[in-house]
Write a protein that holds these residues in place. Structure first.
Motif, PDB file in Angstrom:
ATOM      1  N   UNK A   1       0.880  -1.178   0.000  1.00  0.00           N
ATOM      2  CA  UNK A   1       0.000   0.000   0.000  1.00  0.00           C
ATOM      3  C   UNK A   1       0.913   1.223   0.000  1.00  0.00           C
ATOM      4  N   UNK A   2       0.909   1.916  -1.148  1.00  0.00           N
ATOM      5  CA  UNK A   2       1.759   3.106  -1.308  1.00  0.00           C
ATOM      6  C   UNK A   2       0.856   4.320  -1.115  1.00  0.00           C
ATOM      7  N   UNK A   3       1.269   5.241  -0.243  1.00  0.00           N
ATOM      8  CA  UNK A   3       0.323   6.304   0.130  1.00  0.00           C
ATOM      9  C   UNK A   3       0.975   7.649   0.454  1.00  0.00           C
ATOM     10  N   UNK A   4       1.314   8.413  -0.594  1.00  0.00           N
ATOM     11  CA  UNK A   4       1.838   9.757  -0.331  1.00  0.00           C
ATOM     12  C   UNK A   4       0.811  10.656   0.368  1.00  0.00           C
ATOM     13  N   UNK A   5       1.286  11.316   1.428  1.00  0.00           N
ATOM     14  CA  UNK A   5       0.505  12.354   2.111  1.00  0.00           C
ATOM     15  C   UNK A   5       1.300  13.634   1.886  1.00  0.00           C
ATOM     16  N   UNK A   6       0.697  14.596   1.213  1.00  0.00           N
ATOM     17  CA  UNK A   6       1.438  15.768   0.750  1.00  0.00           C
ATOM     18  C   UNK A   6       0.832  17.039   1.333  1.00  0.00           C
ATOM     19  N   UNK A   7       1.678  17.849   1.942  1.00  0.00           N
ATOM     20  CA  UNK A   7       1.235  19.128   2.503  1.00  0.00           C
ATOM     21  C   UNK A   7       1.564  20.261   1.534  1.00  0.00           C
ATOM     22  N   UNK A   8       0.630  21.199   1.411  1.00  0.00           N
ATOM     23  CA  UNK A   8       0.873  22.372   0.555  1.00  0.00           C
ATOM     24  C   UNK A   8       1.970  23.239   1.164  1.00  0.00           C
ATOM     25  N   UNK A   9       2.049  23.272   2.491  1.00  0.00           N
ATOM     26  CA  UNK A   9       3.058  24.073   3.180  1.00  0.00           C
ATOM     27  C   UNK A   9       4.171  23.200   3.747  1.00  0.00           C
ATOM     28  N   UNK A  10       4.514  23.440   5.002  1.00  0.00           N
ATOM     29  CA  UNK A  10       5.619  22.685   5.603  1.00  0.00           C
ATOM     30  C   UNK A  10       5.155  21.280   6.030  1.00  0.00           C
ATOM     31  N   UNK A  11       6.104  20.375   6.223  1.00  0.00           N
ATOM     32  CA  UNK A  11       5.728  18.982   6.461  1.00  0.00           C
ATOM     33  C   UNK A  11       5.255  18.693   7.876  1.00  0.00           C
ATOM     34  N   UNK A  12       5.520  19.612   8.801  1.00  0.00           N
ATOM     35  CA  UNK A  12       5.203  19.345  10.214  1.00  0.00           C
ATOM     36  C   UNK A  12       3.712  19.162  10.462  1.00  0.00           C
ATOM     37  N   UNK A  13       3.410  18.171  11.312  1.00  0.00           N
ATOM     38  CA  UNK A  13       2.013  17.876  11.655  1.00  0.00           C
ATOM     39  C   UNK A  13       1.861  17.774  13.169  1.00  0.00           C
ATOM     40  N   UNK A  14       0.617  17.821  13.633  1.00  0.00           N
ATOM     41  CA  UNK A  14       0.327  17.539  15.032  1.00  0.00           C
ATOM     42  C   UNK A  14      -0.967  16.739  15.104  1.00  0.00           C
ATOM     43  N   UNK A  15      -1.206  16.105  16.255  1.00  0.00           N
ATOM     44  CA  UNK A  15      -2.435  15.328  16.427  1.00  0.00           C
ATOM     45  C   UNK A  15      -3.408  16.130  17.288  1.00  0.00           C
ATOM     46  N   UNK A  16      -4.665  16.171  16.876  1.00  0.00           N
ATOM     47  CA  UNK A  16      -5.672  16.944  17.617  1.00  0.00           C
ATOM     48  C   UNK A  16      -6.034  16.244  18.931  1.00  0.00           C
ATOM     49  N   UNK A  17      -6.815  16.967  19.763  1.00  0.00           N
ATOM     50  CA  UNK A  17      -7.194  16.468  21.097  1.00  0.00           C
ATOM     51  C   UNK A  17      -8.019  15.187  21.011  1.00  0.00           C
ATOM     52  N   UNK A  18      -8.646  14.920  19.868  1.00  0.00           N
ATOM     53  CA  UNK A  18      -9.429  13.681  19.749  1.00  0.00           C
ATOM     54  C   UNK A  18      -8.524  12.441  19.714  1.00  0.00           C
ATOM     55  N   UNK A  19      -7.215  12.658  19.673  1.00  0.00           N
ATOM     56  CA  UNK A  19      -6.270  11.541  19.703  1.00  0.00           C
ATOM     57  C   UNK A  19      -6.044  10.866  18.356  1.00  0.00           C
ATOM     58  N   UNK A  20      -6.776  11.265  17.329  1.00  0.00           N
ATOM     59  CA  UNK A  20      -6.641  10.624  16.021  1.00  0.00           C
ATOM     60  C   UNK A  20      -6.238  11.596  14.907  1.00  0.00           C
ATOM     61  N   UNK A  21      -6.995  12.688  14.791  1.00  0.00           N
ATOM     62  CA  UNK A  21      -6.868  13.530  13.607  1.00  0.00           C
ATOM     63  C   UNK A  21      -5.491  14.184  13.526  1.00  0.00           C
ATOM     64  N   UNK A  22      -4.775  13.856  12.467  1.00  0.00           N
ATOM     65  CA  UNK A  22      -3.473  14.481  12.216  1.00  0.00           C
ATOM     66  C   UNK A  22      -3.706  15.709  11.341  1.00  0.00           C
ATOM     67  N   UNK A  23      -3.232  16.874  11.778  1.00  0.00           N
ATOM     68  CA  UNK A  23      -3.412  18.113  11.014  1.00  0.00           C
ATOM     69  C   UNK A  23      -2.058  18.743  10.708  1.00  0.00           C
ATOM     70  N   UNK A  24      -2.026  19.586   9.692  1.00  0.00           N
ATOM     71  CA  UNK A  24      -0.782  20.285   9.382  1.00  0.00           C
ATOM     72  C   UNK A  24      -0.531  21.325  10.473  1.00  0.00           C
ATOM     73  N   UNK A  25       0.730  21.519  10.834  1.00  0.00           N
ATOM     74  CA  UNK A  25       1.077  22.481  11.883  1.00  0.00           C
ATOM     75  C   UNK A  25       0.801  23.912  11.411  1.00  0.00           C
ATOM     76  N   UNK A  26       0.977  24.149  10.092  1.00  0.00           N
ATOM     77  CA  UNK A  26       0.801  25.518   9.587  1.00  0.00           C
ATOM     78  C   UNK A  26      -0.623  25.801   9.108  1.00  0.00           C
TER      79      UNK A  26
END
Ligand code: MF3
Ligand code: CO
Length: 272
Positions: free
Chosen positions: A223-248
């Protein structure tokens, strides 16, 4: 797949990662249902639809085809994923939770779907536009989809895992976007996540032990799966414990296919 999920294994496990013709048939059946589900969902992706409605449509379709949603109940770090789909909107990268949020014109929505059928798994993701989207998002979708194609083209017998990684990263960065460093593609078969991990970046020297650069062999399923950010690559996880969002806060796209490695052109099992 999360970085923390994978275990480093000796490279002599290679051969168990090569599937028999019988196994590939079963993986292909699971993949057909994944692809049909994502295809079906395309016409429901419209302004005003609640993401939980999309999840229900997917679950009903999968269950009515004698299969099970692979993500529902899947354990990551002692939590069980509660839904059939991961639905990630705009700055959400992956693992967004379906709910009462309504899609809005101009958003992009990533739908990630996994299925288990007769003991084998299929996994695929697509990012759809909601109505008219701006030029940056349009380009983000095109670049991510093309990065997946280039990653797939590199997945041939005799190449190595990092050849896939390099194909994806080089193309994405040449287009001014960035690749995720936290989440990776993966082998797939009797388990949703098998070795090898397939990073979308060439690991820096010190991280190479973490991502063994295995040789790709005919009849491996990946399973090949690029995840591409329009801005910087940094991410964080939201308080729900699952949702990964872009830092910017900039948008992110995700395309994924399950494929079979061959001697030349890989076979895409989750084509729509
Ligand atoms: N396609 C995702 C992956 O390979 C599946 C999400 S895993 C779950 O990691 F935990 F959300 F189920
Ligand atoms: Co996956």
């Amino acid at each position: 797949m999360r970085k923390s999920d994978k275990k480093v294994q000796p490279s002599n496990v290679n051969f168990s990662l090569v599937k028999t013709a019988e196994e590939i048939k079963l993986i292909e059946r699971a993949c057909r249902i994944v692809a049909e589900t994502l295809g079906l969902l395309e016409k429901y992706v419209k302004p005003g639809v609640e993401t939980i409605e999309l999840d229900k449509i997917a679950e009903d379709y999968i269950l009515s085809h004698d299969a099970l949603p692979a993500f529902k109940g899947y354990r990551v770090e002692n939590k069980e994923y509660p839904f059939t789909l991961c639905i990630s909107i705009d700055d959400e990268v992956v693992h967004g939770l379906p709910g009462n949020r309504k899609l809005k014109e101009g958003e992009i929505v990533s739908l990630d779907c996994g299925v288990r059928k007769e003991g084998y798994y299929g996994d695929s993701a697509v990012t759809y536009p909601v109505g008219q989207i701006n030029e940056e998002k349009e380009r983000l979708l095109k670049v991510t989809q093309r990065a997946l194609e280039l990653g797939i083209e590199a997945a041939i017998d005799g190449n190595k895992v990092y050849d896939i990684s390099r194909a994806i990263q080089t193309f994405v960065e040449a287009n001014g976007f960035s690749v995720n460093r936290e989440l990776v593609g993966h082998g797939i078969g009797k388990r949703l996540h098998e070795e090898p991990a397939i990073p979308n970046f060439v690991p820096p020297l010190l991280a190479r032990r973490q991502y063994p650069n295995l040789k790709l062999l005919e009849n491996m399923t990946l399973a090949i799966e690029p995840m591409v950010n329009a801005g910087e690559y940094k991410v964080k996880t939201k308080e729900d414990g699952w949702t990964v969002v872009t830092a910017d806060g900039k948008p992110s796209a995700h395309f994924e296919h399950t494929i079979v490695v061959t001697k030349d052109k890989p076979i895409v099992l989750t084509y729509r």
